[in-house]
Each structure stands twice: as structure tokens, then as C-alpha cells.
Design a protein around this motif. Structure first.
Motif, PDB file in Angstrom:
ATOM      1  N   GLU A  43       0.842  -1.197   0.000  1.00  0.00           N
ATOM      2  CA  GLU A  43       0.000   0.000   0.000  1.00  0.00           C
ATOM      3  C   GLU A  43       0.877   1.247   0.000  1.00  0.00           C
ATOM      4  N   ARG A  46       0.924   4.031   3.152  1.00  0.00           N
ATOM      5  CA  ARG A  46       1.569   3.722   4.429  1.00  0.00           C
ATOM      6  C   ARG A  46       2.808   2.865   4.243  1.00  0.00           C
ATOM      7  N   GLY A  51       2.846  -0.648   5.874  1.00  0.00           N
ATOM      8  CA  GLY A  51       1.468  -0.872   5.433  1.00  0.00           C
ATOM      9  C   GLY A  51       1.237  -2.299   4.957  1.00  0.00           C
TER      10      GLY A  51
END
Length: 126
Positions: A43, A46, A51
Motif C-alpha cells: 500500500e 503507508r 502498510g
């Protein structure tokens, strides 16, 4: 074995599957005979904070919506046609068997659209 490694290995275990990074480093694109059936990426928002990995999979439109209703970690396909693709956030909330079933369906949806000769040569290996 990590969830992401298991997903990566499951994707590549499909007959005639390959992985490349045509969109740049960090986005793995999985193809069967040059037709995309999955992407796997960390992701972006993040990434620096550890993430989750995001798995994009092709999906029947009715099933796509049903899966979104059942699992909070299944959302409309990120950077994809939202009707035909889902993103599965690999946060541990979707059971491994369900992820594998979604991968199988994505693979078969792509194979089903191929020429008969290509389709048959792939299906012989399942």
C-alpha cells in the motif's frame, strides 16, 4: 512463511504464470500467457509505516460486490475497473482458503477469454 510470500508462490504456481513489474518497482504483475490476472503491491499511502500488501484480482461483477459486503478487507479494485476487479488487503482478516479461491477465479476468468487452443493448453495443467 509470510502471507505475502504464500500468495506470491500460489500465483506463480498457476500454469504458464509469470511475474513482471511493467508499472515500476514495487508492483508485481502476474500474467497467464501475457494476460494479467493479478497485481501485488505494498500500500503506497503507508509504505514507510509498514502498510499492508494489496492484491488486485479479476472478479465476476456480482461476486465482486458480494465479497466487498462480506469482507472489510475487500474493496473495489485500486487503479482498476471497479466493476471487474477487487483489491484484497492482506491484513490477515480474509482466510487463506478464500484468498486462494479468489486467485483461482481470477485466473480462470482470464483463461476463459483466451482463444480455444490457448485455453485448452492451460486447462490441461490444472
Amino acid at each position: 512463511m509470510s502471507c505475502v510470500k504464500a500468495v506470491h508462490e500460489y500465483l506463480l504456481a498457476k500454469p504458464f504464470s509469470s511475474v513482471s513489474q511493467p508499472f515500476g518497482e514495487g508492483v508485481d504483475v502476474y500474467k497467464v500467457k501475457d494476460k494479467m490476472y493479478a497485481t501485488l503491491a505494498l500500500e503506497k499511502m503507508r509504505q514507510s509505516q509498514g502498510g499492508h500488501w494489496w492484491l488486485n484480482l479479476k472478479c465476476d461483477p456480482d461476486e465482486a460486490q458480494a465479497l466487498r459486503d462480506i469482507f472489510d478487507a475487500v474493496i473495489p479494485g485500486y487503479h482498476m475497473n471497479k466493476q471487474h476487479w477487487n483489491t484484497v488487503i492482506l491484513d490477515g482478516t480474509v482466510p487463506k482458503g478464500e484468498i486462494e479461491r479468489m486467485i483461482d477465479n481470477s485466473f480462470l476468468l482470464v483463461v476463459k477469454k483466451m482463444r480455444k487452443s490457448e485455453r485448452q493448453s492451460i486447462l490441461l495443467h490444472l
